[in-house]
Design an enzyme around this catalytic site. Structure first.
Site, PDB file in Angstrom:
ATOM      1  N   TYR A 230      -1.882  -0.338  10.285  1.00 27.49           N
ATOM      2  CA  TYR A 230      -2.033  -0.593   8.987  1.00 27.49           C
ATOM      3  C   TYR A 230      -0.633  -0.268   8.067  1.00 27.49           C
ATOM      4  CZ  TYR A 230      -3.918  -0.958   3.972  1.00 27.49           C
ATOM      5  OH  TYR A 230      -3.848  -1.291   2.889  1.00 27.49           O
TER       6      TYR A 230
ATOM      7  N   SER B 147       0.852  -1.309  -0.011  1.00 24.30           N
ATOM      8  CA  SER B 147      -0.077   0.134  -0.033  1.00 24.30           C
ATOM      9  C   SER B 147       0.759   1.382   0.015  1.00 24.30           C
ATOM     10  CB  SER B 147      -0.959   0.042   1.385  1.00 24.30           C
ATOM     11  OG  SER B 147      -1.594   1.293   1.484  1.00 24.30           O
TER      12      SER B 147
HETATM   13  N1  NAD Z   1      -8.724  -0.402  -1.161  1.00 22.46           N
HETATM   14  C1  NAD Z   1      -7.930   0.262  -1.067  1.00 22.46           C
HETATM   15  O1  NAD Z   1      -7.900   1.450  -1.433  1.00 22.46           O
HETATM   16  C2  NAD Z   1      -6.466  -0.269  -1.004  1.00 22.46           C
HETATM   17  C3  NAD Z   1      -5.195   0.507  -0.887  1.00 22.46           C
HETATM   18  C4  NAD Z   1      -3.957  -0.114  -0.776  1.00 22.46           C
HETATM   19  C5  NAD Z   1      -3.870  -1.453  -0.474  1.00 22.46           C
HETATM   20  N2  NAD Z   1      -5.077  -2.080  -0.530  1.00 22.46           N
HETATM   21  C6  NAD Z   1      -4.677  -3.491  -0.186  1.00 22.46           C
HETATM   22  O2  NAD Z   1      -5.265  -4.415  -1.138  1.00 22.46           O
HETATM   23  C7  NAD Z   1      -5.689  -5.603  -0.704  1.00 22.46           C
HETATM   24  C8  NAD Z   1      -7.073  -5.849  -0.983  1.00 22.46           C
HETATM   25  O3  NAD Z   1      -8.092  -5.023  -0.369  1.00 22.46           O
HETATM   26  P1  NAD Z   1      -9.491  -4.697  -0.766  1.00 22.46           P
HETATM   27  O4  NAD Z   1      -9.684  -3.050  -0.960  1.00 22.46           O
HETATM   28  O5  NAD Z   1      -9.705  -5.418  -1.914  1.00 22.46           O
HETATM   29  O6  NAD Z   1     -10.278  -5.083   0.479  1.00 22.46           O
HETATM   30  P2  NAD Z   1     -11.777  -5.760   0.712  1.00 22.46           P
HETATM   31  O7  NAD Z   1     -11.868  -5.563   2.285  1.00 22.46           O
HETATM   32  O8  NAD Z   1     -12.648  -5.305  -0.223  1.00 22.46           O
HETATM   33  O9  NAD Z   1     -11.450  -7.333   0.548  1.00 22.46           O
HETATM   34  C9  NAD Z   1     -10.483  -8.190   1.336  1.00 22.46           C
HETATM   35  C10 NAD Z   1     -10.717  -9.658   0.856  1.00 22.46           C
HETATM   36  O10 NAD Z   1      -9.907 -10.222   1.724  1.00 22.46           O
HETATM   37  C11 NAD Z   1     -10.518 -11.090   2.649  1.00 22.46           C
HETATM   38  N3  NAD Z   1      -9.816 -11.151   3.789  1.00 22.46           N
HETATM   39  C12 NAD Z   1      -9.959 -10.501   5.055  1.00 22.46           C
HETATM   40  N4  NAD Z   1      -9.140 -10.898   6.052  1.00 22.46           N
HETATM   41  C13 NAD Z   1      -8.724 -12.065   5.457  1.00 22.46           C
HETATM   42  C14 NAD Z   1      -8.134 -13.321   6.181  1.00 22.46           C
HETATM   43  N5  NAD Z   1      -7.489 -13.262   7.536  1.00 22.46           N
HETATM   44  N6  NAD Z   1      -7.589 -14.270   5.551  1.00 22.46           N
HETATM   45  C15 NAD Z   1      -8.000 -14.399   4.245  1.00 22.46           C
HETATM   46  N7  NAD Z   1      -8.844 -13.400   3.546  1.00 22.46           N
HETATM   47  C16 NAD Z   1      -9.182 -12.417   4.272  1.00 22.46           C
HETATM   48  C17 NAD Z   1     -11.841 -10.452   2.716  1.00 22.46           C
HETATM   49  O11 NAD Z   1     -12.821 -11.721   3.003  1.00 22.46           O
HETATM   50  C18 NAD Z   1     -11.964 -10.136   1.370  1.00 22.46           C
HETATM   51  O12 NAD Z   1     -12.605 -11.036   0.529  1.00 22.46           O
HETATM   52  C19 NAD Z   1      -5.595  -5.231   1.110  1.00 22.46           C
HETATM   53  O13 NAD Z   1      -4.299  -6.148   1.343  1.00 22.46           O
HETATM   54  C20 NAD Z   1      -5.363  -4.073   0.967  1.00 22.46           C
HETATM   55  O14 NAD Z   1      -4.569  -3.540   2.432  1.00 22.46           O
HETATM   56  C21 NAD Z   1      -6.271  -1.848  -0.723  1.00 22.46           C
END
Ligand code: NAD
Length: 243
Positions: free
Chosen positions: A155, A141
């Site tokens: 985070y 991130s």
């Molecule tokens: N959305 C953003 O702006 C953003 C920005 C930077 C990084 N990220 C990173 O991208 C990745 C995905 O984020 P997203 O926005 O799609 O989130 P999201 O919450 O929409 O989806 C996350 C998914 O991970 C699953 N999950 C959660 N905890 C888990 C666990 N302990 N074991 C297995 N699965 C688990 C959830 O069930 C869900 O399907 C994450 O690592 C997040 O930190 C997201």
């Protein structure tokens, strides 16, 4: 690496960015193991991939649980006999100010976002070494580079850890033909950022949130065309942080 008939594990593959990555890899011809703590979501994506003519296997896995991670990898190897790509995508948001943060909240986020990356990577190394080739792609991130904007300190620290984990593991595994890289998204339009104020867009030079598919494209690039790339952190953030 030609992706047709390669086997990819995508953690947190049931929703958001992980869903987009699972679908994008499937469209390239990968067999996709959709690992998610939420089996309902994992099954939905696996079915969607099946309907598109691909092969996918939903597996319930909490990435912070070593036993469940080992079981996911065992099931994947039993079904497909090999593992070529691991995408460590599963992650959760940290909440609260440092001053009041309960120890359990610190541990929860570090366990999923950082220890989960360690456990899943550790579980696939043996198989990838045997193949003499592999790709590990971590979803970090911008917060891990610039510090958290809205999310809790747990985070941003977890994602900074993912970045250094990526670089260190890349050095450790390079001689085995295993490339380890990360993608660092900025703000992406998923459920994770739903509660963020709309004004976050003002921090983004390109003037909009990212789309999950735009993160997936970077992952596919690293998997497919990243033969000579390892230890790299690719920013996909609309210019929010430039280094
Ligand atoms: N959305 C953003 O702006 C953003 C920005 C930077 C990084 N990220 C990173 O991208 C990745 C995905 O984020 P997203 O926005 O799609 O989130 P999201 O919450 O929409 O989806 C996350 C998914 O991970 C699953 N999950 C959660 N905890 C888990 C666990 N302990 N074991 C297995 N699965 C688990 C959830 O069930 C869900 O399907 C994450 O690592 C997040 O930190 C997201």
């Amino acid at each position: 690496m030609e992706l047709a008939d390669k086997v990819a594990v995508v953690t947190g593959g049931g929703r958001g960015i992980g869903k987009a990555i699972s679908l994008a890899l499937a469209k390239e011809g990968c067999h996709v193991v959709v690992g998610d703590v939420d089996m309902v979501l994992a099954k939905e994506i696996a079915q969607e991939i099946g309907e598109l003519g691909g092969q996918a296997l939903p597996v319930k896995c909490d990435v912070s649980n070593r036993g469940e991670v080992r079981e996911m990898v065992r099931i994947a190897l039993e079904k497909f006999n090999r593992l070529d790509i691991l995408v460590n995508n599963a992650g959760t948001m940290g909440v609260g100010k440092t001053e009041d943060m309960p120890e359990e909240e610190w541990d929860r986020v570090l366990d999923i976002n950082l220890k989960g990356v360690f456990l899943c990577s550790q579980a696939v190394i043996k198989s990838m070494k045997k193949n003499g080739r592999g790709r590990i792609i971590n979803i970090a991130s911008s917060a891990g580079k610039m510090g958290g904007v809205i999310a809790g300190i747990n985070y941003s620290v977890s994602k900074a850890g993912v970045i250094l984990f990526t670089i260190s593991l890349a050095k450790e595994l390079a001689s085995h033909g295993i490339n380890v890289n990360a993608v660092a998204p900025g703000f992406v339009d998923t459920a994770l950022v739903e509660s963020f104020p709309k004004s976050i867009v003002e921090k983004i030079p390109l003037g909009r949130l990212g789309r999950p598919e735009e993160i997936a494209k970077a992952v596919v690039f690293l998997a497919k065309d990243g033969d000579y790339i390892t230890g790299e952190i690719i920013d996909v953030n609309g210019g929010m942080f430039m280094d």
